[in-house]
Scaffold this active site. Structure first.
Site, short mmCIF file in Angstrom:
data_model
loop_
_atom_site.label_atom_id
_atom_site.label_comp_id
_atom_site.label_asym_id
_atom_site.label_seq_id
_atom_site.Cartn_x
_atom_site.Cartn_y
_atom_site.Cartn_z
CG HIS A 67 -14.08 -7.76 -15.73
ND1 HIS A 67 -14.14 -8.74 -16.69
CD2 HIS A 67 -14.85 -8.19 -14.70
CE1 HIS A 67 -14.93 -9.72 -16.27
NE2 HIS A 67 -15.37 -9.41 -15.06
CG HIS A 68 -8.30 -11.30 -17.38
ND1 HIS A 68 -7.36 -10.57 -18.06
CD2 HIS A 68 -7.82 -12.59 -17.39
CE1 HIS A 68 -6.37 -11.35 -18.46
NE2 HIS A 68 -6.63 -12.57 -18.06
CB SER A 69 -13.97 -9.20 -20.01
OG SER A 69 -14.38 -8.03 -19.34
CB ILE A 109 -6.91 -4.96 -19.63
CG1 ILE A 109 -5.54 -4.39 -19.98
CG2 ILE A 109 -6.98 -5.37 -18.17
CD1 ILE A 109 -5.25 -3.05 -19.33
CG ASN A 117 -8.16 -11.25 -22.19
OD1 ASN A 117 -7.26 -11.46 -21.38
ND2 ASN A 117 -9.32 -10.73 -21.84
#
Length: 467
Positions: free
Chosen positions: A137-139, A141, A305
């Site tokens: 999940h982009h939250s 990495i 991020n």
């Protein structure tokens, strides 16, 4: 135990929907070690399956109530057989078959009842090769964080063995060494005031530019034309790749006195211009690209991020490749100049203020219906300069696989690695017909740019399109 989400990380959950999952991925293509037996991959998967120690964020599960946070799970509560998967390609096991599989794997959202990751070991790739595809999940990495995790699980020494899988290595839960913010009292207040003034200056100049158009090289949010790249999207994805010798782009950059990233944007712009023209959908005004910019310190291995964004014009309304490159350079120089005026303490507020209207558009379900903030996301992630090995297997290429949102049907991302420039194209399967042609057109755009600036013709291994 729980860990609170930062606002910039939690925002990704607000943008997520069944048709727009916000995970990102990485595809690594490796060659088996010389002399490895036929059971090499079976043994690798077996050995990985015995490693049931989980470091953050591989043991974190998302919880939205009472406030968004990560719940840390005990090792025994994580089902590794779900997260670790072993697949095989059908014959002939070429890049086409690999692209079809990765497209399918990337189309499905991560299960919110479990930690947010999957790791796929893929065998059957021709040339005694195999692939590793991982999505998170982009939250948790970003691109730079993913590269640093990969570097920690591999080695430049082909004889090293005993490398652990990524979930046993993990990422730090803090923000680097913690040495970056030591201001207290009056110094902290002065820094806050300086950051507020800098933010006001940046957004004030953007506002004036939107009205006056005094600096035509400056890209302004929501002035991008509406295109087929910016409609509503569905969940199925299509993924394609392309790779070149990095020296080719450097040669063009040196002759033209621009950056390698300017050359990268120029070949993407050339490919997009041709693709849209073939579809009868090339707008008369230039496309605008959102360019993620890392603000992660060199010693920061933390989850989450650490990125901001700038906008740049791609000069797709310009037919001449050399003129297009110069226009892109002028636009990126202007955008970077604005970002460099900001102190580090203002980066998170700048990012949230910059993306606030865009995320609001997405959350209200208006993405794809109203004018886009930008037309396409184009990302450049610097990767390892030296060749890496995992338990003797040589990593040949590494490709980024990215996310899409309503109003943004295409993402082009690149990772440089060991002298190669590896592009990944992630697109909405239903919105962009024959999207994989962009991989071929990008290579031809590079050839046109080389001819335009007078760079010698490349050798036979200059670039290969994989679709």
């Amino acid at each position: 135990m729980s860990k609170r989400l930062r606002m910039t990380d939690g925002a990704w959950f607000l943008a997520e929907s069944p048709s727009t999952p916000v995970h990102v991925g990485c595809l690594a293509i490796c060659t088996r070690p010389a002399g490895a037996g036929p059971d090499y991959l079976r043994d690798l998967v077996r050995d990985w399956g015995e490693v049931r120690r989980y470091a953050p964020p591989f043991n974190y599960r998302y919880r939205a109530w009472p406030v968004p946070h990560w719940q840390e799970l005990a090792d025994a509560d994580i089902d590794l057989d779900y997260h670790l998967r072993h697949s095989a390609l059908p014959r002939p096991g070429g890049e086409r078959e690999l692209g079809v599989l990765v497209s399918r794997l990337h189309s499905h959202a991560l299960d919110r009842s479990r930690p947010f990751w999957e790791c796929h070991v893929i065998e059957g790739l021709e040339g005694d090769r195999f692939a590793l595809y991982m999505k998170m999940h982009h939250s948790q990495i970003d691109g730079i964080g993913g590269i640093r995790l990969m570097e920690r699980m591999m080695s430049p020494d082909p004889d090293v063995r005993g490398h652990e899988p990524p979930w046993a290595i993990g990422m730090a839960t803090g923000g680097g060494t913690g040495k970056g913010d030591t201001a207290v009292g009056g110094a902290r207040l002065r820094e806050a005031v300086r950051g507020t003034r800098a933010l006001a200056g940046v957004f004030g100049r953007l506002g004036r530019e939107a009205v006056t158009d005094e600096h035509p090289e400056t890209a302004v949010p929501f002035e991008a034309p509406m295109t087929i790249l910016n409609g509503r999207i569905n969940a199925p994805r299509r993924f394609a790749t392309q790779h070149y010798a990095l020296a080719r782009l450097r040669a063009v950059a040196d002759v033209a006195d621009v950056t390698v990233n300017d050359v990268f944007l120029a070949i993407c712009a050339g490919a997009l211009r041709r693709y849209l023209d073939e579809q009868g959908a090339l707008p008369g005004r230039t496309l605008t690209a959102a360019l993620p910019v890392s603000v992660r310190p060199a010693d920061d291995h933390a989850m989450g991020n650490a990125i901001s964004f700038i906008l740049a014009k791609l000069a797709t309304d310009e037919a001449d490749p050399g003129t297009r490159l110069r226009a892109i350079h002028a636009s990126t120089t202007a955008a970077k100049g604005e970002l460099q005026r900001l102190p580090r303490s203002a980066m998170d507020p700048y990012t949230m203020l910059y993306l606030g209207p865009y995320l609001t558009q997405i959350m209200l379900g208006l993405g794809g219906y109203t004018r886009p903030m930008h037309n396409v996301v184009i990302s450049n992630v610097p990767g390892p300069r030296e060749r890496l090995y995992f338990n003797g297997a040589r990593m040949e290429q590494i490709y980024p696989v990215s996310l899409l949102l309503n109003g943004q049907a295409l993402n082009i991302s690149v990772v440089s690695y060991a002298g190669r420039f590896n592009l990944g194209y992630t697109g909405c399967r239903d919105s962009l017909p024959h999207m994989q042609r962009l991989a071929v057109y990008t290579g031809e755009a590079l050839e046109e740019l080389e001819a335009a600036v007078g760079v010698a013709a490349p050798g036979p291994d200059a670039g290969t399109a994989d679709t």
